[in-house]
Design an enzyme around this catalytic site. Structure first.
Site, PDB file in Angstrom:
ATOM      1  NE  ARG A   2      -3.901  -1.850   0.382  1.00 29.02           N
ATOM      2  CZ  ARG A   2      -4.679  -2.320   1.344  1.00 29.02           C
ATOM      3  NH1 ARG A   2      -4.879  -1.647   2.412  1.00 29.02           N
ATOM      4  NH2 ARG A   2      -5.297  -3.453   1.177  1.00 29.02           N
ATOM      5  NE  ARG A   6      -7.649   4.109   3.698  1.00 31.53           N
ATOM      6  CZ  ARG A   6      -8.332   3.103   4.200  1.00 31.53           C
ATOM      7  NH1 ARG A   6      -9.574   3.271   4.570  1.00 31.53           N
ATOM      8  NH2 ARG A   6      -7.777   1.921   4.361  1.00 31.53           N
ATOM      9  NE  ARG A  15     -10.736   6.223  -1.863  1.00 29.34           N
ATOM     10  CZ  ARG A  15     -11.994   6.165  -1.498  1.00 29.34           C
ATOM     11  NH1 ARG A  15     -12.909   6.821  -2.166  1.00 29.34           N
ATOM     12  NH2 ARG A  15     -12.351   5.454  -0.454  1.00 29.34           N
ATOM     13  CG  ASP A  50      -8.220  -3.971  -3.695  1.00 31.24           C
ATOM     14  OD1 ASP A  50      -7.728  -3.272  -2.806  1.00 31.24           O
ATOM     15  OD2 ASP A  50      -8.766  -5.075  -3.466  1.00 31.24           O
ATOM     16  CE1 TYR A 127     -11.251  -8.884   2.381  1.00 29.15           C
ATOM     17  CE2 TYR A 127      -9.542 -10.132   1.270  1.00 29.15           C
ATOM     18  CZ  TYR A 127      -9.917  -9.182   2.202  1.00 29.15           C
ATOM     19  OH  TYR A 127      -8.970  -8.540   2.934  1.00 29.15           O
TER      20      TYR A 127
END
Ligand code: CP3
Length: 324
Positions: A2, A6, A15, A50, A127
């Protein structure tokens, strides 16, 4: 780990206008975000995408819900659901990602290498089955043990999608590949061997045959590292909980390794973090085959200045150690 995300104000700004999935689907935005962390001095760029992007073209729509993380709209929990999943070709199902790879390569112009990536079948399946993130993988393990044949069918379908997707990323210009098996550490050695390893091996064998280096990564995998090495990969990822040099010895010194600073150290006083980084670099010494990295992803609260300071520190310290 990552690199983008953020913790960077430029990313947060973008974003406000676009969702994560919109950024992934617009190659020019994916390009912009991929380049953002490079100004901090990283040695390689990682494609902005992703691991869950493969789900939608397989027929399983999902979203990143605010505060909740990923939510799969119709989790797959039985044979009927597995049978409906599509095995697609990357150029048809994820053309925007491949276009982003081509754009990024052009922009980087040979100066910084580009790492492509995908999630491994187990981590992606978790997931899909759980419907989102999970702390115990209860439903995933339940399917694996109660209907191993169905589970294997699911793993094979995701595996084939990922295999084609990674080969397409290499063809589009990715110069290294990282396979994220982030949650596989929740399995025992026996379950890994039986339910995961054959699927991962198949992917890694074919990607390695293209000649690009492949980083095989997981977390909480201290007990699985040698099996992961046997499954494949040029570089084995070592998380921050694992004693680094001991793990490297067990994996074998003829393998390359990546790791393993605790990402939370980037939120600690910089002197403490730098000292830990130096400890890792000194333990490695002049031995080739070490990619300095975090043991897992950067958290959003991380001060950007700490990231920059760490990168400068690692460059300076590795140059000092090499010159000794
Ligand atoms: O490092 C990079 O800049 C490359 C881009 C990248 C993203 N996800 C973008 C992203 C990479 C390499 C990933 C991999 C990924 N995605 C993994 C494997 C790595 C790991 O952490 O073990 C996993 C498990 C995922 C799935 C995923 N994506 C989750 C669970 C979440 C939600 C996290 C949360 O706290 O909400 C994401 C969202 C995501 N993917 C973000 C980024 C930058 C968060 C930022 C945002 O929501 O805008």
């Amino acid at each position: 780990m990552r690199q983008a995300g953020r913790y960077m104000p430029e990313y947060r700004e973008l974003r406000k206008k676009w969702t994560l999935l919109e950024i992934c689907k617009r190659p020019e935005l994916a390009l912009e975000v991929t380049l953002q962390p490079l100004k901090l001095g990283m040695d390689a760029a990682i494609l902005f995408a992703d691991i869950l992007l493969v789900l939608e073209p397989m027929g399983a729509s999902f979203e990143f819900a605010k505060g909740e993380g990923p939510v799969v709209h119709e989790p797959v929990r039985d044979r009927a659901g597995i049978e409906k999943l599509r095995v697609f070709d990357a150029e048809e199902g994820l053309p925007h990602v491949l276009e982003a790879v081509r754009l990024i390569r052009k922009e980087l112009d040979g100066k910084t290498p580009l790492i492509g990536f995908a999630g491994s079948p187990f981590t992606v399946a978790s997931y899909l089955i759980e419907g989102g993130k999970s702390s115990d993988y209860r439903l995933t393990k339940n399917m694996m043990w109660s209907d191993p044949e169905a589970f294997s069918m699911l793993m094979a379908k995701i595996g084939e999608v990922v295999r084609r997707y990674l080969l397409a990323q290499v063809k589009a210009g990715a110069q290294a590949i990282q396979l994220f098996d982030s949650w596989v550490g929740s399995l025992t050695q026996d379950d890994y061997k039986e339910h995961v390893m054959p699927h991962v091996s198949k992917i890694l064998k074919d990607v390695e045959a293209t000649g690009v280096p492949v980083i095989h990564f997981g977390t909480n995998t201290q007990h699985l590292l040698e099996l992961q090495r046997d499954a494949g990969g040029t570089v084995i990822g070592i998380d921050h909980r694992t004693p680094f040099m001991e793990a490297w010895r067990n994996i074998g010194e003829n393998y390359a390794v990546q790791g393993n600073l605790d990402p939370l150290l980037l939120c600690a006083p910089p002197e403490v973090a730098k000292k830990r980084a130096t400890q890792i670099l000194e333990a490695v010494g002049k031995r080739p085959g070490h990619i300095f990295n975090l043991g897992h992803g950067i958290i959003p609260e991380t001060p950007v200045d700490n990231v920059k300071a760490m990168i400068d520190h690692v460059h300076a310290e590795s140059a000092r150690i090499r010159a000794q």
